[in-house]
Design a protein around this motif. Structure first.
Motif, PDB file in Angstrom:
ATOM      1  N   LEU A 282     -24.075   0.889  11.832  1.00  0.00           N
ATOM      2  CA  LEU A 282     -23.687   0.931  13.245  1.00  0.00           C
ATOM      3  C   LEU A 282     -24.916   0.980  14.147  1.00  0.00           C
ATOM      4  CD1 LEU A 282     -21.537   1.171  15.459  1.00  0.00           C
ATOM      5  CD2 LEU A 282     -21.608   3.663  15.142  1.00  0.00           C
ATOM      6  N   ARG A 283     -25.926   1.750  13.761  1.00  0.00           N
ATOM      7  CA  ARG A 283     -27.131   1.828  14.583  1.00  0.00           C
ATOM      8  C   ARG A 283     -27.864   0.486  14.627  1.00  0.00           C
ATOM      9  NH1 ARG A 283     -26.961   7.417  13.011  1.00  0.00           N
ATOM     10  NH2 ARG A 283     -27.746   7.004  10.911  1.00  0.00           N
ATOM     11  N   GLN A 284     -27.840  -0.248  13.517  1.00  0.00           N
ATOM     12  CA  GLN A 284     -28.443  -1.575  13.528  1.00  0.00           C
ATOM     13  C   GLN A 284     -27.673  -2.533  14.445  1.00  0.00           C
ATOM     14  OE1 GLN A 284     -31.405  -2.939  12.001  1.00  0.00           O
ATOM     15  NE2 GLN A 284     -31.717  -0.738  12.120  1.00  0.00           N
ATOM     16  N   LEU A 285     -26.366  -2.444  14.399  1.00  0.00           N
ATOM     17  CA  LEU A 285     -25.562  -3.276  15.297  1.00  0.00           C
ATOM     18  C   LEU A 285     -25.850  -2.946  16.753  1.00  0.00           C
ATOM     19  CD1 LEU A 285     -22.105  -3.285  13.461  1.00  0.00           C
ATOM     20  CD2 LEU A 285     -23.670  -5.216  13.738  1.00  0.00           C
ATOM     21  N   ARG A 286     -25.987  -1.679  17.052  1.00  0.00           N
ATOM     22  CA  ARG A 286     -26.277  -1.266  18.431  1.00  0.00           C
ATOM     23  C   ARG A 286     -27.673  -1.723  18.861  1.00  0.00           C
ATOM     24  NH1 ARG A 286     -24.282   4.826  19.758  1.00  0.00           N
ATOM     25  NH2 ARG A 286     -22.069   4.359  20.043  1.00  0.00           N
ATOM     26  N   LEU A 287     -28.618  -1.649  17.934  1.00  0.00           N
ATOM     27  CA  LEU A 287     -29.985  -2.032  18.270  1.00  0.00           C
ATOM     28  C   LEU A 287     -30.077  -3.514  18.631  1.00  0.00           C
ATOM     29  CD1 LEU A 287     -33.016  -1.205  18.362  1.00  0.00           C
ATOM     30  CD2 LEU A 287     -33.145  -1.878  15.941  1.00  0.00           C
ATOM     31  N   TRP A 288     -29.352  -4.355  17.896  1.00  0.00           N
ATOM     32  CA  TRP A 288     -29.492  -5.800  18.058  1.00  0.00           C
ATOM     33  C   TRP A 288     -28.355  -6.436  18.845  1.00  0.00           C
ATOM     34  CZ3 TRP A 288     -34.198  -7.165  17.059  1.00  0.00           C
ATOM     35  CH2 TRP A 288     -34.923  -6.492  16.082  1.00  0.00           C
ATOM     36  N   ALA A 289     -27.408  -5.645  19.316  1.00  0.00           N
ATOM     37  CA  ALA A 289     -26.270  -6.208  20.049  1.00  0.00           C
ATOM     38  C   ALA A 289     -26.740  -6.952  21.294  1.00  0.00           C
ATOM     39  CB  ALA A 289     -25.292  -5.101  20.438  1.00  0.00           C
ATOM     40  N   PRO A 290     -26.325  -8.207  21.497  1.00  0.00           N
ATOM     41  CA  PRO A 290     -26.747  -8.950  22.689  1.00  0.00           C
ATOM     42  C   PRO A 290     -26.271  -8.330  23.996  1.00  0.00           C
ATOM     43  CG  PRO A 290     -25.879 -10.428  21.007  1.00  0.00           C
ATOM     44  CD  PRO A 290     -25.538  -9.040  20.581  1.00  0.00           C
ATOM     45  N   ILE A 291     -25.127  -7.651  23.949  1.00  0.00           N
ATOM     46  CA  ILE A 291     -24.571  -7.084  25.177  1.00  0.00           C
ATOM     47  C   ILE A 291     -24.539  -5.566  25.070  1.00  0.00           C
ATOM     48  CG2 ILE A 291     -23.188  -9.117  25.737  1.00  0.00           C
ATOM     49  CD1 ILE A 291     -20.780  -7.696  24.527  1.00  0.00           C
ATOM     50  N   PRO A 292     -24.696  -4.849  26.194  1.00  0.00           N
ATOM     51  CA  PRO A 292     -24.634  -3.382  26.174  1.00  0.00           C
ATOM     52  C   PRO A 292     -23.223  -2.898  25.909  1.00  0.00           C
ATOM     53  CG  PRO A 292     -24.757  -4.169  28.426  1.00  0.00           C
ATOM     54  CD  PRO A 292     -24.931  -5.377  27.556  1.00  0.00           C
TER      55      PRO A 292
ATOM     56  N   PRO B 213     -19.916  -8.605  35.424  1.00  0.00           N
ATOM     57  CA  PRO B 213     -19.096  -9.823  35.492  1.00  0.00           C
ATOM     58  C   PRO B 213     -19.229 -10.654  34.228  1.00  0.00           C
ATOM     59  CG  PRO B 213     -21.030 -10.007  36.901  1.00  0.00           C
ATOM     60  CD  PRO B 213     -21.000  -8.594  36.414  1.00  0.00           C
ATOM     61  N   ASN B 214     -18.263 -11.546  34.019  1.00  0.00           N
ATOM     62  CA  ASN B 214     -18.230 -12.347  32.796  1.00  0.00           C
ATOM     63  C   ASN B 214     -19.445 -13.251  32.657  1.00  0.00           C
ATOM     64  OD1 ASN B 214     -15.785 -11.275  31.960  1.00  0.00           O
ATOM     65  ND2 ASN B 214     -14.578 -12.813  33.056  1.00  0.00           N
ATOM     66  N   PHE B 215     -19.962 -13.787  33.771  1.00  0.00           N
ATOM     67  CA  PHE B 215     -21.100 -14.690  33.654  1.00  0.00           C
ATOM     68  C   PHE B 215     -22.350 -13.952  33.175  1.00  0.00           C
ATOM     69  CE2 PHE B 215     -21.998 -13.067  37.897  1.00  0.00           C
ATOM     70  CZ  PHE B 215     -23.379 -13.055  37.959  1.00  0.00           C
ATOM     71  N   VAL B 216     -22.440 -12.632  33.459  1.00  0.00           N
ATOM     72  CA  VAL B 216     -23.571 -11.845  32.957  1.00  0.00           C
ATOM     73  C   VAL B 216     -23.457 -11.683  31.438  1.00  0.00           C
ATOM     74  CG1 VAL B 216     -24.695  -9.590  33.001  1.00  0.00           C
ATOM     75  CG2 VAL B 216     -23.902 -10.639  35.135  1.00  0.00           C
ATOM     76  N   PHE B 217     -22.248 -11.387  30.958  1.00  0.00           N
ATOM     77  CA  PHE B 217     -22.053 -11.281  29.514  1.00  0.00           C
ATOM     78  C   PHE B 217     -22.393 -12.605  28.827  1.00  0.00           C
ATOM     79  CE2 PHE B 217     -19.312  -7.618  30.579  1.00  0.00           C
ATOM     80  CZ  PHE B 217     -19.781  -6.717  29.639  1.00  0.00           C
ATOM     81  N   PHE B 218     -21.967 -13.705  29.411  1.00  0.00           N
ATOM     82  CA  PHE B 218     -22.254 -15.021  28.843  1.00  0.00           C
ATOM     83  C   PHE B 218     -23.761 -15.268  28.808  1.00  0.00           C
ATOM     84  CE2 PHE B 218     -23.044 -19.595  29.460  1.00  0.00           C
ATOM     85  CZ  PHE B 218     -22.429 -20.084  28.310  1.00  0.00           C
ATOM     86  N   GLY B 219     -24.459 -14.934  29.892  1.00  0.00           N
ATOM     87  CA  GLY B 219     -25.901 -15.120  29.942  1.00  0.00           C
ATOM     88  C   GLY B 219     -26.629 -14.279  28.903  1.00  0.00           C
ATOM     89  N   LEU B 220     -26.156 -13.036  28.697  1.00  0.00           N
ATOM     90  CA  LEU B 220     -26.771 -12.173  27.693  1.00  0.00           C
ATOM     91  C   LEU B 220     -26.602 -12.752  26.288  1.00  0.00           C
ATOM     92  CD1 LEU B 220     -25.690  -8.661  29.046  1.00  0.00           C
ATOM     93  CD2 LEU B 220     -28.000  -9.601  29.030  1.00  0.00           C
TER      94      LEU B 220
END
Length: 435
Positions: free
Chosen positions: A305-315, A324-331
């Motif tokens: 889980l910590r590895q997933l959190r470390l490398w997750a593209p989105i917060p 907004p959705n466009f920010v998630f898409f950009g991330l």
């Protein structure tokens, strides 16, 4: 311009003292020393460098001065990444690496927060640049060691990088020895760096000994950070819930909330009669190891889980609410592009083993912080100091391809030249381009 535009339009966020850096810095500026606000006792809960920076800049120029410093630190990170790329001979990959660091969302976001991410990333990038300095001399290695020591005073989690460099250095030189007889003595350089880093940090350790009774060159924050993600309440509230659940999703009065957990922990430490920071730090490590022994399966799951959190593209959690959705898409686009190119660069580096010694420091950064945040608390912001290293590997993707093309053309020209008669080989009658 990006950093200044964001930081100076979010000055109110820069005034939020999440980790007591502003409060301790204010005490230092006023002559009260390293003390947490509301306490009369000296503290080693936070490392000293960023506090000293905050104390000086905030005392002289206020929040706007601190915002300007954060912006300049970000620019220095881009500059250092650019020059690291040049010293690694990335060619056009240098531009790609510097571009990734310029537009990285995490580094932009934390420009407007009084936390160590931006400053620490700058110091890691500058220390990497010093390590890559050519020619490598004893003097340059000593300077690199001093810079490394300064970096640890910003965030001590980088200390384990030194033994990683020693191991990687032996391995890289052994692999490369079949391709070239030249050896750069990376392990010896790493030992020298460690020695002068220790001498640089020694005053902080002596201060803690005389003020708090214990010699410690790190902080008293490690036990809490280790226990934070390795306890039964976290396992129940977050680990065993649907992916994406965070402690911040719980109301403060919920039995599984982080607030309730911390209150129970404080009561437990008080009942044991532990008052000093060092005693409480050690006790929190012991509690964490006890929790791990009682539930080793959850501990292993928590590592993933910590590895997933470390490398997750989105917060995740409150930080992501309202985006907004466009920010998630950009991330998603930004980080998946960075990860994909970095992985390709890694594979191309493996295919060129003679190049491995030059990349030991960069690889050690990735290995060290990935390992540290497999055990200690982890989230996306912990990835900030890794961005320059990832960007350099991404730049290698372009560099290797171009180098291969040039090498192919060179080999072709050589072969044609060897096939020509002696009176026409390499003379003025036939240029290499015509050949």
């Amino acid at each position: 311009m990006l950093r200044a535009g964001y930081a100076f339009t979010h000055l109110e966020e820069l005034s939020v003292d999440r980790d007591f850096y502003l409060g301790i810095g204010q005490n230092v500026w006023e002559g009260h020393g390293f003390r947490i606000p509301g306490s009369n006792s000296p503290t080693a809960f936070r490392p000293p460098l960023y506090i000293l920076i905050v104390a000086l800049i905030q005392g002289l120029a206020g929040l706007k001065g601190l915002a300007l410093f954060q912006c300049l630190a970000g620019v220095a990170t881009v500059w250092a990444t650019w020059h690291c790329g040049r010293r690694l001979k990335l060619g056009r990959g240098t531009v790609l690496a510097a571009t990734f660091v310029t537009f990285d969302p995490i580094l932009l976001r934390y420009t407007a927060l009084a936390m160590t991410e931006v400053t620490f990333t700058m110091l890691v990038a500058l220390t990497t640049l010093l390590w890559l300095r050519v020619p490598k001399s004893l003097f340059s290695t000593i300077i690199c060691g001093i810079a490394f020591g300064i970096t640890t005073l910003c965030r001590p989690s980088i200390w384990p990088m030194l033994p990683v460099i020693v191991v990687l250095g032996f391995l890289a030189e052994w692999i490369a020895s079949s391709k070239t007889a030249r050896r750069s003595s990376i392990p010896v350089r790493a030992i020298v760096v460690g020695l002068f880093a220790f001498l640089t940090v020694l005053p902080w350790g002596l201060r803690n000994y005389y003020e708090l009774g214990h010699f410690k060159i790190t902080t008293t924050h490690g036990g809490y950070t280790f226990l934070l993600g390795n306890n039964a309440t976290f396992f129940e509230a977050v680990l065993h819930k649907p992916l994406g659940t965070t402690w911040g999703d719980y109301p403060v009065d919920h039995p599984l909330s982080q607030t309730n957990w911390y209150r129970d922990l404080t009561d437990q430490l008080n009942q044991q009669g532990l008052k000093s920071e060092f005693e409480r730090d050690r006790a929190q490590y012991e509690i964490a190891f006890s929790e791990i022994q009682q539930d080793p399966t959850s501990f292993c799951q928590a590592i993933l889980l910590r590895q997933l959190r470390l490398w997750a593209p989105i917060p995740q959690g409150p930080e992501a609410n309202g985006l907004p959705n466009f920010v998630f898409f950009g991330l998603w686009v930004f980080y998946l592009s960075l990860y994909l190119l970095a992985v390709i660069g890694m594979f191309r580096l493996i295919r060129s083993p003679e190049e491995l010694p030059k990349w030991v420091w960069v690889l050690a950064i990735l290995i060290t912080f990935s390992t540290i945040h497999s055990l200690y608390w982890s989230n996306a912001r912990m990835r900030a100091p890794l961005i320059p290293a990832l960007a350099l590997l991404a730049g290698l993707t372009i560099c290797v391809r171009q180098s291969s093309e040039k090498e192919s053309r060179s080999n072709c020209n050589t072969a044609v030249g060897q096939a020509l008669p002696d009176d026409k080989r390499g003379g003025s009658h036939i240029s290499s381009g015509k050949a």
